[in-house]
Structures are given as structure tokens and as C-alpha cells.
Design an enzyme around this catalytic site. Sequence first.
Site, PDB file in Angstrom:
ATOM      1  N   ASP A  47       0.828  -1.209   0.000  1.00  0.00           N
ATOM      2  CA  ASP A  47       0.000   0.000   0.000  1.00  0.00           C
ATOM      3  C   ASP A  47       0.864   1.261   0.000  1.00  0.00           C
ATOM      4  O   ASP A  47       0.700   2.154  -0.839  1.00  0.00           O
ATOM      5  CB  ASP A  47      -0.898   0.016   1.246  1.00  0.00           C
ATOM      6  CG  ASP A  47      -2.361  -0.236   0.924  1.00  0.00           C
ATOM      7  OD1 ASP A  47      -2.805   0.164  -0.167  1.00  0.00           O
ATOM      8  OD2 ASP A  47      -3.050  -0.816   1.763  1.00  0.00           O
ATOM      9  N   GLU A  70      -5.118   7.316  -0.041  1.00  0.00           N
ATOM     10  CA  GLU A  70      -5.645   6.606   1.127  1.00  0.00           C
ATOM     11  C   GLU A  70      -4.697   6.672   2.319  1.00  0.00           C
ATOM     12  O   GLU A  70      -5.123   6.670   3.470  1.00  0.00           O
ATOM     13  CB  GLU A  70      -5.917   5.143   0.759  1.00  0.00           C
ATOM     14  CG  GLU A  70      -6.555   4.352   1.878  1.00  0.00           C
ATOM     15  CD  GLU A  70      -6.894   2.931   1.481  1.00  0.00           C
ATOM     16  OE1 GLU A  70      -7.789   2.352   2.109  1.00  0.00           O
ATOM     17  OE2 GLU A  70      -6.260   2.412   0.548  1.00  0.00           O
ATOM     18  N   ASP A 123      -6.148   4.919  -4.892  1.00  0.00           N
ATOM     19  CA  ASP A 123      -6.215   3.796  -3.958  1.00  0.00           C
ATOM     20  C   ASP A 123      -5.078   2.861  -4.351  1.00  0.00           C
ATOM     21  O   ASP A 123      -5.151   2.181  -5.377  1.00  0.00           O
ATOM     22  CB  ASP A 123      -7.555   3.073  -4.047  1.00  0.00           C
ATOM     23  CG  ASP A 123      -7.760   2.117  -2.874  1.00  0.00           C
ATOM     24  OD1 ASP A 123      -6.746   1.718  -2.258  1.00  0.00           O
ATOM     25  OD2 ASP A 123      -8.908   1.766  -2.578  1.00  0.00           O
ATOM     26  N   ILE A 125      -3.878   0.047  -3.165  1.00  0.00           N
ATOM     27  CA  ILE A 125      -4.353  -1.340  -3.280  1.00  0.00           C
ATOM     28  C   ILE A 125      -5.793  -1.380  -2.803  1.00  0.00           C
ATOM     29  O   ILE A 125      -6.077  -1.228  -1.615  1.00  0.00           O
ATOM     30  CB  ILE A 125      -3.513  -2.336  -2.466  1.00  0.00           C
ATOM     31  CG1 ILE A 125      -2.102  -2.419  -2.998  1.00  0.00           C
ATOM     32  CG2 ILE A 125      -4.160  -3.726  -2.520  1.00  0.00           C
ATOM     33  CD1 ILE A 125      -1.252  -3.459  -2.299  1.00  0.00           C
ATOM     34  N   ASP A 126      -6.704  -1.556  -3.732  1.00  0.00           N
ATOM     35  CA  ASP A 126      -8.105  -1.724  -3.400  1.00  0.00           C
ATOM     36  C   ASP A 126      -8.387  -3.225  -3.366  1.00  0.00           C
ATOM     37  O   ASP A 126      -8.199  -3.921  -4.364  1.00  0.00           O
ATOM     38  CB  ASP A 126      -8.986  -1.050  -4.454  1.00  0.00           C
ATOM     39  CG  ASP A 126     -10.452  -1.087  -4.072  1.00  0.00           C
ATOM     40  OD1 ASP A 126     -10.778  -0.611  -2.973  1.00  0.00           O
ATOM     41  OD2 ASP A 126     -11.263  -1.594  -4.868  1.00  0.00           O
ATOM     42  N   THR A 128      -7.558  -5.325  -0.100  1.00  0.00           N
ATOM     43  CA  THR A 128      -6.365  -5.804   0.611  1.00  0.00           C
ATOM     44  C   THR A 128      -6.456  -7.286   0.981  1.00  0.00           C
ATOM     45  O   THR A 128      -5.457  -7.998   0.928  1.00  0.00           O
ATOM     46  CB  THR A 128      -6.129  -4.965   1.880  1.00  0.00           C
ATOM     47  OG1 THR A 128      -7.307  -4.973   2.691  1.00  0.00           O
ATOM     48  CG2 THR A 128      -5.793  -3.528   1.521  1.00  0.00           C
ATOM     49  N   ASP A 277     -12.132   4.968  -3.654  1.00  0.00           N
ATOM     50  CA  ASP A 277     -12.747   3.653  -3.836  1.00  0.00           C
ATOM     51  C   ASP A 277     -13.670   3.592  -5.044  1.00  0.00           C
ATOM     52  O   ASP A 277     -14.101   2.507  -5.432  1.00  0.00           O
ATOM     53  CB  ASP A 277     -13.561   3.264  -2.593  1.00  0.00           C
ATOM     54  CG  ASP A 277     -12.690   2.829  -1.440  1.00  0.00           C
ATOM     55  OD1 ASP A 277     -11.594   2.282  -1.691  1.00  0.00           O
ATOM     56  OD2 ASP A 277     -13.098   3.035  -0.280  1.00  0.00           O
TER      57      ASP A 277
END
Length: 339
Positions: A47, A70, A123, A125-126, A128, A277
Amino acid sequence: MLNTNTPEIQFAIHAVRQASILVQQIQVEMIQTALTKDDRSPVTVADFAAQALVGYLLDQHFPNDAMVGEEDSAVLQTPEEHQTLAQITKFVSRFTKGATPESVCAWIDRGSAESAPRFWTLDPIDGTKGFLRGDQYAVALALVENGKVQVGVLGCPKLPSPSGRRAGDEGTNNGSIYIAARGQGAWAAPLADETNLTPIHVSPLTDPTQARLMRSFESGHTNVGQMDYFSQALGVQAEPVRMDSQAKYAVLASGGGEIYLRLLSAKRPDYREKIWDQAAGAIIIEEAGGRVTDLHGQALNFGLGRTLANTRGICATNGVLHEHALKALQEIIACFLTQ
């Protein structure tokens, strides 16, 4: 046709592709040990590393643009996270010049903006838990101007390119990248060759009973009871398509499903969607011919800060089924408000 010579589109594709490759490397090198130890550190490293890389690239290409991301680096600057920051710096240094713990934190904190007339939202890493399981996840980047998304890119390292893909079939692949620009349609390409663009379009299905609902594996992301009620209200007979992350948007946009909802979780009734998101996935669906609103049919405004402050939930469809979905949603809302 997509104008890939536009600097913003070039940047977005390059940044998402580089970040996707970076998190793939972290997954390969760190994930196996983590799974045996029930350790979330790989997703933490991935992330932050992905956000640092995009922050670095934004400095190189659009230094005056704000970014709403994020993550922020505050936790990494504590003594307890010294080793984590060192790992992040090591991975980021493969893709940048002059990466130090200090510069990595500064690149991460490019994402601390609230909003601006023009900004990028990320984002890193959408999905996780999908990342940790080796299932679907996405790197999502979008350009927002005056509250409206203008460019959106999704990097989906575990999602095959649309050609030959069955809905929900993850297969063996090197991933794909999805791109949309306002008024220029939606496109997909293999992650390994982002120049090999194929136009994508939503499903033309008009029968709501045959609609394939895009559903998450994670129950905390929506209200499962209301999702079941929605299926009954719409008379859905088709099996749902289950996967994590904004990869669902990519699949819906390329015809692999018809409806995706983000209902309000019973545990978080006042929750407002974070803009990172939804921004990239929303424009990809819209440019593929679909429609995205809140649960009441209101358009999404991405210019109100870090959340979609004036809207509740998400309804994304192939367009022709949108009014059917909104009608079923109103039945659900009326039912649950009277209880």
C-alpha cells in the site's frame, strides 16, 4: 478512439502500470511467509510503496497537482515501524531515483490533500484481503476536475484481459489494465502491453431476472441481508459474480456482470464512500456505456473532499437496468425504514 498522447492519460497509464508491477513484486517476495504467520505486513508495505511511487511520478509529471490518497506516512515515522519503512524504501528504490526513508514519506504524503479544482485520487491497493489471499485486487488512479472524473485507470494484476474471459474466471494470466477518459470510451489492455488496447462495453442485457450481481467476498463491505432482499425484489435468478475490489467495476464494464451495489452496512449506517474507492471504476463503467449513481439515483460529486459526502451508497449498472435497480432499492429502503 482514446488519445493516448494526452499527457494526463499517458501519466495515468504509466503510473498505474508501474505501481501494479511494484505490488506484484511485493506479493511474490513477501506473501508466502506472511500467510503462514497470519501477517498483514505485505499489504502494508505494498500500500505505502505504491502510493510513494505514484507520488514520486506525480512530482515528475504534474508537480503542481494535488493528490488525495488513502495513506499517510505518520505511522511509518514511529520507531516501531522503522523496519517496515526500510522495506518500503527498498522496493520503491527499484522504480525511482534517490529513494530514502525521508523522500518516501514525502511522496506518500502527496496524498494528504483534501480536494482542489483539479486533483488526482489514488487507492494504492483496493481489495487488501484479496491481495493477501492471492485473489483480485486493483490499483486505482483517477483525475478529477471540478468534481467530475476525467480520467480513470485500474490496474488489475490478477484479472485476465477481456478477450476470452468468462465472468468470474480468474485463470492464469499476467493481469490487465482498464482505461477511460471522458468522452473517449473505455478500453482494456494486457498489463504487460498497455498499448494493445481493446474497446470494452457493458452487457446489453435487458431482463432484470437474468442480471448477474457483482458481489464481494467480504461481508463487511455491504449489507448482506439487504443484498439478498434486493435480489428477491428484482427477481434475480442468475448466479452472482463474486470478487474483491474495483476489479468488479472492470468486469462489469466489459460485460461480465450487470449490477454492482454498495449498500450501507448495518455496522456503519452513516458511512460515506471514500472517493478513491469509486472514482476510477465509475468513469470506466460510464464510458463503457453503463451508469453509476448513489442508491437514490443521484450523480456522484467527487469535489467535496475525501468522501462522497452528499451521497449514500453506490449503484452501478449496465445502464439499461439502472431504473429497475433503483426501483428495487427504493422498496428496500422503504421496508427497512419502517422496521
